[in-house]
Design a protein around this motif. Structure first.
Motif, mmCIF file in Angstrom:
data_model
loop_
_atom_site.group_PDB
_atom_site.id
_atom_site.type_symbol
_atom_site.label_atom_id
_atom_site.label_comp_id
_atom_site.label_asym_id
_atom_site.label_seq_id
_atom_site.Cartn_x
_atom_site.Cartn_y
_atom_site.Cartn_z
ATOM 1 N N TYR A 9 0.844 -1.193 0.000
ATOM 2 C CA TYR A 9 0.000 0.000 0.000
ATOM 3 C C TYR A 9 0.878 1.241 0.000
ATOM 4 O O TYR A 9 1.805 1.351 0.805
ATOM 5 N N ASP A 10 0.574 2.194 -0.891
ATOM 6 C CA ASP A 10 1.137 3.534 -0.803
ATOM 7 C C ASP A 10 0.256 4.290 0.190
ATOM 8 O O ASP A 10 -0.977 4.164 0.151
ATOM 9 N N LEU A 84 -7.438 -2.171 -7.222
ATOM 10 C CA LEU A 84 -7.312 -3.446 -6.536
ATOM 11 C C LEU A 84 -7.722 -3.204 -5.096
ATOM 12 O O LEU A 84 -7.394 -2.168 -4.527
ATOM 13 N N HIS A 85 -8.470 -4.125 -4.515
ATOM 14 C CA HIS A 85 -8.845 -3.960 -3.113
ATOM 15 C C HIS A 85 -8.867 -5.312 -2.420
ATOM 16 O O HIS A 85 -8.885 -6.352 -3.071
ATOM 17 N N PHE A 141 -12.277 -1.380 0.719
ATOM 18 C CA PHE A 141 -12.206 -2.819 0.919
ATOM 19 C C PHE A 141 -13.604 -3.326 1.191
ATOM 20 O O PHE A 141 -14.509 -2.556 1.500
ATOM 21 N N CYS A 142 -13.802 -4.609 1.018
ATOM 22 C CA CYS A 142 -15.118 -5.219 1.238
ATOM 23 C C CYS A 142 -15.075 -6.176 2.405
ATOM 24 O O CYS A 142 -14.118 -6.934 2.556
#
Length: 144
Positions: A9-10, A84-85, A141-142
């Motif tokens: 992650y940035d 993307l998550h 995010f889910c």
């Protein structure tokens, strides 16, 4: 043969993001190198100036099954939806009302850690139902 990978992650605050995601996923922050009481002492001994102590952080699955997650400081903020998550599997195998109750409970726990609820998708003929959230820096995010 499958390759090992890490998710990167940035972010603006690697330490805070690592703490959030460690709590969200049940992961752990790595212990400092042997002989050091904490990471501040280890980084200082390695010649890292204090203003760079929070440039990166990582978390790992304590059971060694999931990927390592790495957080790196970048100067720019998030500007668009993630391409993307993560889907945090909070209710695998559950369906209907039982599934949604477990997802709601997890959403409440994560909100207390700094996440924000975006919306809830109810179960239907195609989908089991999810809750879409964002982490403290706005990454989607889910809860699945």
């Amino acid at each position: 043969m499958a390759k090992e990978f890490q998710v990167t992650y940035d972010c603006a605050d690697p330490g805070a993001q690592a703490a959030f995601w460690a709590a969200a996923l049940g992961y752990r922050l790595p212990a400092p190198p042997e002989g050091f009481p904490d990471w501040t002492a280890a980084l200082t001994a390695r010649g890292v100036s204090p203003e760079h102590h929070n440039d990166r952080a990582a978390i790992a699955d304590p059971d060694g099954k999931g990927p390592r997650v790495f957080f790196q400081k970048v100067p720019e903020g998030k500007t668009a939806k993630n391409r993307l998550h993560l889907d945090v599997r909070a209710a695998p195998g559950l369906t209907g009302g039982e599934r949604m109750a477990v997802l709601e409970q997890e959403a409440t726990r994560l909100e207390a850690l700094g996440a924000k609820r975006q919306y809830r998708l109810e179960p239907n003929d195609l989908d089991e139902g999810i809750i879409v959230m964002t982490d403290p820096e706005g990454n989607e995010f889910c809860l699945d």
